[in-house]
Design a protein around this motif. Sequence first.
Motif, PDB file in Angstrom:
ATOM      1  N   THR A  91       0.783  -1.353  -0.016  1.00 13.25           N
ATOM      2  CA  THR A  91       0.046   0.081   0.054  1.00 13.25           C
ATOM      3  C   THR A  91       0.789   1.239  -0.093  1.00 13.25           C
ATOM      4  O   THR A  91       0.224   2.460  -0.069  1.00 13.25           O
ATOM      5  N   ASP A  92       2.217   1.144   0.111  1.00 13.97           N
ATOM      6  CA  ASP A  92       3.012   2.314   0.069  1.00 13.97           C
ATOM      7  C   ASP A  92       2.961   3.166  -1.106  1.00 13.97           C
ATOM      8  O   ASP A  92       2.946   2.381  -2.109  1.00 13.97           O
ATOM      9  N   THR A  93       3.100   4.464  -1.068  1.00  9.50           N
ATOM     10  CA  THR A  93       2.987   5.181  -2.417  1.00  9.50           C
ATOM     11  C   THR A  93       4.126   4.818  -3.277  1.00  9.50           C
ATOM     12  O   THR A  93       5.335   5.080  -2.645  1.00  9.50           O
ATOM     13  N   ARG A  94       4.220   4.585  -4.457  1.00  8.19           N
ATOM     14  CA  ARG A  94       5.292   4.632  -5.288  1.00  8.19           C
ATOM     15  C   ARG A  94       4.981   5.189  -6.772  1.00  8.19           C
ATOM     16  O   ARG A  94       3.725   5.562  -7.101  1.00  8.19           O
ATOM     17  N   SER A  95       5.878   5.870  -7.364  1.00 12.32           N
ATOM     18  CA  SER A  95       5.831   6.545  -8.585  1.00 12.32           C
ATOM     19  C   SER A  95       5.060   5.700  -9.576  1.00 12.32           C
ATOM     20  O   SER A  95       4.430   6.336 -10.506  1.00 12.32           O
ATOM     21  N   ALA A  96       5.089   4.369  -9.553  1.00 10.52           N
ATOM     22  CA  ALA A  96       4.612   3.819 -10.771  1.00 10.52           C
ATOM     23  C   ALA A  96       4.215   2.432 -10.215  1.00 10.52           C
ATOM     24  O   ALA A  96       5.029   1.733  -9.148  1.00 10.52           O
ATOM     25  N   PRO A  97       3.134   1.621 -10.749  1.00 11.43           N
ATOM     26  CA  PRO A  97       2.863   0.562  -9.914  1.00 11.43           C
ATOM     27  C   PRO A  97       4.051  -0.857 -10.103  1.00 11.43           C
ATOM     28  O   PRO A  97       3.979  -1.587  -9.427  1.00 11.43           O
ATOM     29  N   ASP A  98       4.893  -0.517 -11.394  1.00 12.55           N
ATOM     30  CA  ASP A  98       5.552  -1.651 -11.843  1.00 12.55           C
ATOM     31  C   ASP A  98       7.251  -1.123 -10.868  1.00 12.55           C
ATOM     32  O   ASP A  98       8.049  -1.806 -11.442  1.00 12.55           O
ATOM     33  N   GLN A  99       7.166  -0.191 -10.307  1.00 18.01           N
ATOM     34  CA  GLN A  99       8.440   0.226  -9.627  1.00 18.01           C
ATOM     35  C   GLN A  99       8.550  -0.467  -8.225  1.00 18.01           C
ATOM     36  O   GLN A  99       7.660   0.007  -7.169  1.00 18.01           O
ATOM     37  N   TYR A 100       9.211  -1.420  -8.184  1.00 16.13           N
ATOM     38  CA  TYR A 100       9.245  -2.397  -6.955  1.00 16.13           C
ATOM     39  C   TYR A 100      10.303  -2.008  -5.823  1.00 16.13           C
ATOM     40  O   TYR A 100      11.229  -2.849  -5.524  1.00 16.13           O
ATOM     41  N   TYR A 101      10.185  -0.814  -5.682  1.00 18.12           N
ATOM     42  CA  TYR A 101      11.211  -0.016  -4.693  1.00 18.12           C
ATOM     43  C   TYR A 101      10.745   1.144  -4.278  1.00 18.12           C
ATOM     44  O   TYR A 101       9.895   1.641  -4.985  1.00 18.12           O
ATOM     45  N   GLN A 102      11.379   1.837  -3.249  1.00 15.04           N
ATOM     46  CA  GLN A 102      11.056   3.175  -2.714  1.00 15.04           C
ATOM     47  C   GLN A 102      12.338   4.227  -2.698  1.00 15.04           C
ATOM     48  O   GLN A 102      13.352   3.541  -2.562  1.00 15.04           O
ATOM     49  N   VAL A 103      12.101   5.257  -3.070  1.00 20.22           N
ATOM     50  CA  VAL A 103      13.258   6.211  -3.031  1.00 20.22           C
ATOM     51  C   VAL A 103      13.056   7.097  -1.621  1.00 20.22           C
ATOM     52  O   VAL A 103      11.977   7.727  -1.498  1.00 20.22           O
ATOM     53  N   LEU A 104      14.338   6.899  -1.062  1.00 15.83           N
ATOM     54  CA  LEU A 104      14.294   7.601   0.321  1.00 15.83           C
ATOM     55  C   LEU A 104      14.921   9.038   0.104  1.00 15.83           C
ATOM     56  O   LEU A 104      16.304   9.087  -0.259  1.00 15.83           O
ATOM     57  N   ASN A 105      14.077  10.009   0.023  1.00 14.07           N
ATOM     58  CA  ASN A 105      14.587  11.531  -0.335  1.00 14.07           C
ATOM     59  C   ASN A 105      14.982  12.199   0.905  1.00 14.07           C
ATOM     60  O   ASN A 105      14.276  12.325   1.914  1.00 14.07           O
ATOM     61  N   PRO A 106      16.222  12.933   0.847  1.00 16.75           N
ATOM     62  CA  PRO A 106      16.580  13.520   2.115  1.00 16.75           C
ATOM     63  C   PRO A 106      15.604  14.659   2.589  1.00 16.75           C
ATOM     64  O   PRO A 106      15.445  14.874   3.869  1.00 16.75           O
ATOM     65  N   ALA A 107      14.759  15.231   1.758  1.00 15.77           N
ATOM     66  CA  ALA A 107      13.891  16.321   2.107  1.00 15.77           C
ATOM     67  C   ALA A 107      12.700  15.659   2.880  1.00 15.77           C
ATOM     68  O   ALA A 107      12.496  16.580   3.703  1.00 15.77           O
ATOM     69  N   LEU A 108      12.511  14.432   2.790  1.00 17.72           N
ATOM     70  CA  LEU A 108      11.379  13.782   3.623  1.00 17.72           C
ATOM     71  C   LEU A 108      11.858  13.252   4.540  1.00 17.72           C
ATOM     72  O   LEU A 108      11.065  12.674   5.495  1.00 17.72           O
ATOM     73  N   TYR A 109      13.235  12.971   4.651  1.00 17.02           N
ATOM     74  CA  TYR A 109      13.868  12.142   5.673  1.00 17.02           C
ATOM     75  C   TYR A 109      14.459  13.037   6.856  1.00 17.02           C
ATOM     76  O   TYR A 109      14.535  13.039   8.178  1.00 17.02           O
ATOM     77  N   ASN A 110      15.319  14.166   6.567  1.00 19.08           N
ATOM     78  CA  ASN A 110      16.381  14.663   7.291  1.00 19.08           C
ATOM     79  C   ASN A 110      15.309  15.370   8.380  1.00 19.08           C
ATOM     80  O   ASN A 110      14.309  15.917   7.942  1.00 19.08           O
ATOM     81  N   ALA A 111      15.942  15.707   9.377  1.00 18.89           N
ATOM     82  CA  ALA A 111      15.416  16.281  10.624  1.00 18.89           C
ATOM     83  C   ALA A 111      16.565  17.153  11.540  1.00 18.89           C
ATOM     84  O   ALA A 111      17.444  16.530  11.650  1.00 18.89           O
ATOM     85  N   ARG A 112      15.840  18.215  12.184  1.00 20.02           N
ATOM     86  CA  ARG A 112      16.932  18.996  12.857  1.00 20.02           C
ATOM     87  C   ARG A 112      16.159  19.686  13.850  1.00 20.02           C
ATOM     88  O   ARG A 112      15.202  20.314  13.851  1.00 20.02           O
ATOM     89  N   PHE A 113      16.248  19.288  15.166  1.00 21.22           N
ATOM     90  CA  PHE A 113      15.526  19.851  16.291  1.00 21.22           C
ATOM     91  C   PHE A 113      16.364  20.142  17.593  1.00 21.22           C
ATOM     92  O   PHE A 113      17.315  19.353  17.596  1.00 21.22           O
ATOM     93  N   ASP A 114      16.394  21.374  18.165  1.00 25.59           N
ATOM     94  CA  ASP A 114      17.190  21.661  19.379  1.00 25.59           C
ATOM     95  C   ASP A 114      16.146  22.550  20.044  1.00 25.59           C
ATOM     96  O   ASP A 114      16.066  23.856  19.790  1.00 25.59           O
ATOM     97  N   ASP A 115      15.668  22.180  21.181  1.00 21.66           N
ATOM     98  CA  ASP A 115      14.816  23.066  22.010  1.00 21.66           C
ATOM     99  C   ASP A 115      14.864  22.339  23.382  1.00 21.66           C
ATOM    100  O   ASP A 115      15.217  21.394  23.721  1.00 21.66           O
TER     101      ASP A 115
END
Length: 801
Positions: A477-501
Amino acid sequence: MMIRKNTTENLVFTMLLCMVSVLSQAQSPGGFKGKVIDQGTKQPIAGASVQIGNTKSGTVTDSLGNFEIRNIPAGTFSVTVSSIGFQEKNISELLVAPNKTTYLEIELMEAVAKLNDVVVKAFRGENNPLTPVSTFSYSREEIFRNPGAQGDIMRALSSLPGVVSSGAQFSAIAARGQGTQDNVYMVDDMPVFNLSHLEAEGFNSGFNDPNGGRFSIFAPRIIDNVQFQNGGFDAVYGRRSSSYLGLGIKEGNRENWSFAGQFDLLGATLIADGPLSSKTSVFASARYQNFALLQRILQQTNPVSIGFGDYLVKTTTQLNAKNKLTFIAMFNPEAPSRSIDDIESGYNIQEDNSAGTMLFNHRGSKGLVGLNLRTLINNSSYIKNVLYFRSSTVDNSFGHFTPLLDHEGVVLDPKYGRFEDDLRTIKNNQQEIGYRSIYTKRFNKVTLTAGIDAAMMNLDYERRLKRTDTVYTFRSTDTRSAPDQYYQVLNPALYNARFDDNAFNGSGYVTLSWKVANGFTLNPGVRYDYTGFTEQHTISPRLSGSVLLNEKNSINFASGIYYQDAAFSDIAGQSAANNLKNERTFQNILGYKYQFSTDMKLVVEGWHKQFDDVVVQPNRVQSYLNNNGTGYAYGADISLTKRLSQKWYGQVSYSYKESKRDDNNGLGEYDYTFSIPHNFSLLGSYKPNNKWIFSGKFRYSTGRPADEYIVHADVLNNTDVLRYAQEITAVNGRRLNDYVSLDLRVDYNVLMKKGMFSAFIDLANINNQFNVNTEIFLPQTGGVYNVGLGVFPTFGVRIEL
């Protein structure tokens, strides 16, 4: 970790050589000195009887609760302490060393009811009207004797009913259908972040590994007493919802110095214990563990570099008759790693515990510094004021290498393709300075406990992906760019995080223990929490109670609401607009207890939990989380426990549990990671004389839930870079093989003229069944390697002077 037959024979022979004979010399007598106090009010108890085992040595306490017994023959003895109106207290094993005096402060618990025919022995934390359900305790000696635990308190707890560990190689515990991160941990009334080494944060695609840590941060014989409550704990404790674990660090001996050293297969532990002055004692320990020798004995190929240390100092000062001050400092560093230079050719990446093609470097530490002042206000009340600072640092980097493989997955050249050890990095530094003030007062039929907690929390967190990466495991059920793309792309923009509080956490709580009638006790309570990072106010009402049917039978119950703070790493990974909430659990417990004898009891409990606002991750390659999850868990526990009071102790327990979760994403409910329907444990320890102790433990449990999946080949459409993908078709839709383990331990002790010599063998999983904890998919071959453990041996010697 499987070992060959000839290796096993050599190992057993080596162990037998450790069991050397030591000639004992004529022994001088020793002494026992201490103070007896009321556990509820901390007031001294005058006229209490203190009896040393089956000897004629005994005395009664003076007007200040003090006692002293001299000229006790050297050896180990049980101690019985009793007083009218209090439950009889049993100390399972008191070591009387030649020419030394042992000092102990002993607490007696008020009698639950006036009974004529039976006197229940109050092992610490048990038979307490404030904690009527799901309460178990271990003495220092019971922890050490627990076979397969190797002196590790967390491994010892895994044999309790309703408790499971993550697998043979893990020491973290999961209680009654919840996870390893859901337990309240207190050390000398101070909260700690966790109690285990080698918790692999970032291992699971950059997010928390649910399995917990591998080894306790406490060396053997550091913990003096343990109280564990498997749910239903009162309003004094919060911010976690599953179980309560309170650990008491041993206090230094106020009378004489002693020094001990333990040297075993994994490393060494040194302990110093004695008086600094007439009012102050100190207990200090240092342990360093390294797994290089064990991995060579087990013939593990390409072993991971594992090392950690545990350092502790505790001082206890009796300032005056009303004030007692303890100081504690702990530091627990660790540094496992696996670099490309550790990899050799000729091993199969699909073998068990091969670690596949992963590279990692971990630097971390835990620390705690605190003061605990206990003040007697009058003869019916006291107050505890606790000031502490705790910290946890994590600096992890993860990467992988692309080796040249043959068709069976054997590495021909580990440096064939790209290798990088810093593709993903995680830094998670947490510091908290806190204050707790807890007031207790006993009235005629009511005991009042009220308190406040205040803490300032700092979280400095960073999660970084150096470049776009490919993830070859995904859900249907994970979102992929095409039904026949049997992998996912890990994008730094959606993964990276910075927190200091920073954030403030505040709590207030009130609980009563009301003796409604003889043998009938009710414990109503309420807790308020403010959580700064989630900006949430919560109210948690709770109620427990006990009905004593007669001298041996009782009905116990508990019900309440428990809130759990959102994990700091989850909070730090969200965008500013996404504010997570705390999870809520509604618990109900009903139990029956039958006291066969003074030290043997049967406990049967049924329980149910409802989970709301559970944090879930809609897409595994994005850091976005929400509170859409719900769930429930239910089960029953049966245990028969014989406490260590004479020559033997043991426990047999069976637990049934189901734990379901629903992410409310249209896929329906599924088995939670720690949903283990059947769990059985049988433990026993026998001491025929003062020299030998024999212990054994058998454990069985249903296999862990695992995903159902299908494998896709050549998903990149490039035969020169052949990659396979794992498509998960059902979350936790199947199970791994059942867990089976037989653990054996033998201890040999000899009193010397000025101390004691001990040798031990501790064999975890002597049946050498490889108990699988997790399967890790390998994109290079389309297969998996199993993470788990076979036989896990250790042996060593201990010298105490």
